[in-house]
Motif scaffolding. Structure first.
Motif, PDB file in Angstrom:
ATOM      1  N   ARG A  64      46.185  44.471  38.793  1.00  0.00           N
ATOM      2  CA  ARG A  64      46.892  43.193  38.831  1.00  0.00           C
ATOM      3  C   ARG A  64      46.361  42.302  37.724  1.00  0.00           C
ATOM      4  NH1 ARG A  64      48.787  42.260  44.538  1.00  0.00           N
ATOM      5  NH2 ARG A  64      49.167  40.141  43.838  1.00  0.00           N
ATOM      6  N   SER A  65      47.170  41.353  37.304  1.00  0.00           N
ATOM      7  CA  SER A  65      46.730  40.386  36.297  1.00  0.00           C
ATOM      8  C   SER A  65      46.765  38.964  36.833  1.00  0.00           C
ATOM      9  CB  SER A  65      47.617  40.482  35.057  1.00  0.00           C
ATOM     10  OG  SER A  65      48.968  40.163  35.388  1.00  0.00           O
ATOM     11  N   ASP A  66      46.912  38.824  38.164  1.00  0.00           N
ATOM     12  CA  ASP A  66      47.122  37.500  38.741  1.00  0.00           C
ATOM     13  C   ASP A  66      46.000  37.048  39.659  1.00  0.00           C
ATOM     14  OD1 ASP A  66      47.485  39.198  40.896  1.00  0.00           O
ATOM     15  OD2 ASP A  66      49.468  38.432  41.451  1.00  0.00           O
ATOM     16  N   THR A  67      44.870  37.765  39.670  1.00  0.00           N
ATOM     17  CA  THR A  67      43.811  37.481  40.642  1.00  0.00           C
ATOM     18  C   THR A  67      42.483  37.242  39.937  1.00  0.00           C
ATOM     19  OG1 THR A  67      44.920  38.822  42.328  1.00  0.00           O
ATOM     20  CG2 THR A  67      42.579  38.348  42.655  1.00  0.00           C
ATOM     21  N   ASN A  83      51.984  47.944  44.693  1.00  0.00           N
ATOM     22  CA  ASN A  83      51.967  47.172  43.459  1.00  0.00           C
ATOM     23  C   ASN A  83      51.811  48.054  42.228  1.00  0.00           C
ATOM     24  OD1 ASN A  83      51.867  44.065  43.928  1.00  0.00           O
ATOM     25  ND2 ASN A  83      50.689  44.979  45.595  1.00  0.00           N
ATOM     26  N   ALA A 117      49.353  49.973  41.462  1.00  0.00           N
ATOM     27  CA  ALA A 117      48.021  49.743  40.922  1.00  0.00           C
ATOM     28  C   ALA A 117      47.237  51.035  40.821  1.00  0.00           C
ATOM     29  CB  ALA A 117      47.267  48.761  41.811  1.00  0.00           C
ATOM     30  N   ALA A 140      42.527  43.789  43.659  1.00  0.00           N
ATOM     31  CA  ALA A 140      42.892  43.226  42.362  1.00  0.00           C
ATOM     32  C   ALA A 140      43.152  44.277  41.293  1.00  0.00           C
ATOM     33  CB  ALA A 140      41.789  42.281  41.879  1.00  0.00           C
TER      34      ALA A 140
END
Length: 387
Positions: free
Chosen positions: A303-306, A17, A19, A300
């Motif tokens: 990420r910006s979705d968790t 991802n 990250a 996470a």
């Protein structure tokens, strides 16, 4: 696909991802979450967190759960304004409605309530429950079962088996088996209806694991469902698998769903130790929960979705901390910080208390958890941001 060591797999997912591991800052977050991970330290009050911090890092240190960008407080009283039990508190978190002690997934009048886990399923997300207690205990049960009494273990186990959960990890094998049968663990079952729910789930294609080694070695494919019952009752210390290992495995499996997931992780035996005024295990289990939070933060990162939330259903034991002073012979002063200084733990109760519990969070919608709210507000925030 084969699940390697939990940390290694999560790091691979992070790399895929793109990250990194940034510092914990509020930043600018979107207001919708693909994934929600809710951590519940059963019985974990503010002093439990402080004691764990002092034990692991000293007074200047910080737990992973306390390093989340947003912090606030949650009140826990039940529908009647009484000190809550875990059933009413977990129902408040799962449904956003206050109820009476002992009830699961039902309001004070006995009417069924939809849960955040069921809402996630309706959106096509994968769902999971992880605990160190029997999975039929009040906290995990409130997210997927309904009962007038939290003591209805047969009924709760049946509902869990029929809830189409993607991942269910914890203890409580005996609640899934009839008395004449044993499973992976020594004690026979105790179901009164003669059903073997584990065999029924296997016939549906659910993958079963019974030990930490089996969980680590599990081969799985996207869409597989997994049942791991690692003890007849609650997990036996030292927990194997650990709460962090169960959390990592659950996240890895649930994250295969492109629509996202909802996962509830309970550090359930913090409460048990606190009822016994057992500071050693209350602190140890709080640190075990913190390790699980670290695993979630690794997933996470970048990420910006968790959305990650760490809270408690109530405080247990009225834990209080102090530095050793003359006359403190009755205190438990066996605890040594990394710098060699010691601290004492005292207790004011052997039961639940009315103290508010700290709530920390990070990710979409987490800003709404600032300040002081009731446990029901945590549910409301999850529902508002879930997409």
């Amino acid at each position: 696909m084969r699940i390697p060591a939990t940390r290694s797999l999560l790091l691979i997912l992070l790399l895929l991802n793109g990250a990194c591991l940034p510092g914990r800052t509020p930043g600018r977050q979107p207001e919708s979450a693909r994934n929600i991970i809710l951590f519940i330290g059963d019985g974990m009050g503010a002093e439990h967190r402080t004691a764990a911090t002092w034990m692991q890092h000293g007074p200047e240190g910080r737990l992973a759960m306390d390093g989340l960008a947003i912090s606030g407080w949650a009140d826990t009283l039940n529908h009647a304004g009484e000190v809550t039990d875990s059933a009413a508190a977990a129902t408040a978190l799962a449904t956003g409605v206050r109820t009476l002690n002992g009830r699961l997934g039902l309001d004070a009048e006995g009417r069924p309530l939809p849960t955040i886990l069921q809402r996630a399923q309706q959106q096509g997300k994968s769902v999971g429950l992880v605990t160190t207690t029997p999975v039929t205990h009040a906290t995990p049960a409130a997210f997927a079962a309904r009962a007038l009494s939290r003591r209805e273990a047969d009924n709760i186990a049946t509902q869990l088996a029929e809830a189409n959960l993607d991942v269910l990890l914890g203890g409580g094998e005996s609640d899934f088996l009839p008395p004449e049968e044993t499973g992976c663990h020594p004690q026979p079952g105790r179901r009164r209806d003669g059903r073997n729910l584990i065999d029924e789930l296997r016939r549906q294609g659910v993958r079963q694991v019974c030990s930490a080694d089996q969980l680590a070695a599990l081969e799985w494919s996207a869409g597989d469902r997994v049942l791991g019952l690692f003890a007849d009752g609650g997990l036996v210390r030292p927990f194997a698998p650990s709460l962090a290992e169960m959390t990592g495995a659950a996240i890895a499996m649930l994250a295969a769903n492109p629509r996202g997931f909802f996962l509830m992780v309970e550090g359930g035996q913090i409460d048990w130790a606190s009822h016994d005024n057992d500071a050693v295990h209350a602190i140890g289990d709080t640190l075990g929960l913190d390790e699980a939070v670290r695993v979630a933060l690794e997933f996470a990162a970048g990420r910006s979705d968790t959305l990650i939330i760490v809270t408690a259903d109530h405080e247990t034991g009225g834990m209080e901390l102090q530095r050793p002073t003359p006359g403190s012979a009755d205190a438990d002063c066996l605890f040594v910080m990394p710098d060699g200084a010691s601290f004492c733990v005292t207790w004011t109760s052997k039961d639940h208390t009315h103290r508010p519990v700290p709530t920390t969070a990070e990710g979409p919608g987490s800003r709404r958890l600032r300040d002081r709210h009731h446990l029901t507000h945590i549910h409301d925030v999850m529902e508002q941001v879930m997409r």
